[in-house]
Scaffold this motif. Structure first.
Motif: not given
Length: 460
Positions: A281-306
């Protein structure tokens, strides 16, 4: 001129090299003859402190005379020749901005109308103050009206459109493994204090900063209409949520290591990394292609998910309201601007005074309508013939470098080939682009600085 050509002939043997390098030398001669009257640049020997020992303190030796003669202005938190040049450029921008904003009859969608209305709405301090918190109220009400996790994620996207990146941010960036490619980059964000140390370290200065931060957040909520007790509770909620994010963030030392923030990830793996967030939903709204990207801090994003799963919706509402007020404080009335400056500008950064409003408005215009303002700037201060002369010089320099590489006896043919390939990728950008951005679709007017800033942020 005859002596110059003769000198070239003695130095360079091949006819082609002779022509190219002479062209370079001749262009430099032309350049310096044209601009001999201009201010000279380079090392300013008058900056040196001859009384200092360069072997003991080279910084003092090279800068102290200039520093003693150029104290930091009260509205700045740092100062150097670079920053000084930037402030001088703002003086030039002010001439343009004052002129273009003095009229309201520019053709709709023209560069003059867009820049004039944006800057003019920012400079209308009395109207901004009269509106107070009113411009932010529709979004504050929408935050309060959130009913579920989907509403929360939609609000996160709306805040991102405003440039309020919470609890993470997403921007375009060069691919670390292929600099010619631009990919999406997801980075840690959403902290009101400068970095994780301010939340976790126990030294007195960090403890003091935390105490003052809580008071600042409380004051901002009070300006938004909260009673004292409710504002104090809201500040505590904000801090606890941010502290958990900080605990899972990289410290400043780790952030300086490129490998620590280089985690190229497929879109499918991103969805596995943060499964609670609706990335499609986010990528569609932002018109971003679903291709490889860089997640600078995976541990931080895991905390966001929690937090998306476990933090209560009322706490998320409080946090997002704070981030909206914090991120948009400079677009609101003087009460918000001054409170924001008291903590971030004065206490954390050390500035003694708030920047004059015209400087803040010039910076905002430049940030969001940079090429529109830049177009007017170069028309006044950087004529086309100056760019053309610079382009010729750069072209001649590249030709000379090409010949130099080919003539190096110590370099192997394979290495020369690689060097020439690298040279061929050089893409000089001088002064301004050949094609300017078209901002004409942005709906700007003199009615509301908040609305103008929101529209420009969404466009960018």
């Amino acid at each position: 001129m005859t002596k110059l050509i003769s000198h070239c002939n003695n130095i360079f043997r091949s006819q082609e090299t002779f022509m190219r390098r002479c062209a370079f030398l001749l262009s430099m001669t032309l350049y310096f003859s044209l601009f001999a009257h201009a201010e000279q640049h380079g090392i300013q020997v008058g900056d040196l402190d001859r009384n200092a020992d360069p072997c003991t303190d080279f910084f003092q030796y090279s800068n102290d005379t200039w520093r003693s003669q150029n104290p930091i202005p009260a509205y700045m938190d740092r100062w150097s020749r670079r920053w000084q040049a930037g402030e001088k450029a703002k003086d030039q921008l002010k001439v343009i901005l004052d002129d273009v904003s003095s009229r309201t009859d520019w053709p709709r969608g023209s560069v003059e109308q867009l820049v004039g209305d944006y800057y003019g709405s920012c400079m209308d301090e009395s109207r901004v103050n009269k509106l107070g918190i009113t411009p932010a109220q529709p979004m504050l009400r929408d935050i309060e009206a959130m009913k579920n996790g989907r509403d929360l994620q939609q609000m996160i996207f709306r805040l991102h459109q405003l440039g309020v990146f919470v609890p993470f941010g997403l921007v375009s960036a060069s691919d670390n493994h292929n600099p010619s490619q631009t990919i999406a980059k997801i980075f840690a964000s959403g902290l009101g204090l400068p970095d994780r140390d301010y939340y976790l370290k126990t030294e007195p200065r960090f403890r003091e900063a935390r105490e003052k931060y809580l008071v600042h957040v409380q004051n901002m909520f009070k300006l938004a209409g909260y009673e004292d007790a409710k504002a104090k509770a809201a500040a505590k909620t904000v801090f606890e949520l941010e502290k958990k994010l900080a605990e899972n963030s990289l410290d400043n030392v780790a952030l300086r290591d490129p490998q620590q923030t280089d985690h190229k990830t497929s879109f499918a793996d991103l969805k596995k990394m943060v499964p609670t967030f609706e990335w499609d939903t986010y990528f569609s709204a932002a018109n971003i292609p679903r291709v490889d990207l860089n997640v600078s801090e995976p541990k931080f994003m895991a905390e966001v998910d929690r937090q998306l799963r476990e933090i209560s919706l009322p706490d998320w509402k409080t946090y997002l309201k704070w981030q909206l007020l914090h991120g948009q404080a400079d677009v609101l009335s003087d009460a918000f601007v001054n409170e924001n400056f008291a903590f971030y500008g004065a206490y954390l950064s050390g500035a003694k005074e708030l920047k004059p409003r015209w400087k803040r408005c010039a910076e905002s215009t430049d940030q969001l309508l940079g090429e529109a303002l830049g177009k007017m700037y170069v028309e006044k201060y950087f004529p086309e013939d100056a760019k053309a002369r610079a382009q010729v010089m750069v072209s001649n320099i590249l030709s000379a470098m090409h010949d130099t590489i080919e003539g190096l006896e110590w370099m192997s043919p394979e290495t020369k080939k690689k060097a020439l390939e690298k040279l061929s990728t050089f893409n000089p950008k001088i002064g301004y682009p050949d094609k300017w951005k078209d901002y004409s679709s942005i709906p700007l007017s003199r009615e509301s600085f908040w609305n103008n800033e929101e529209a420009a942020e969404k466009w960018n």
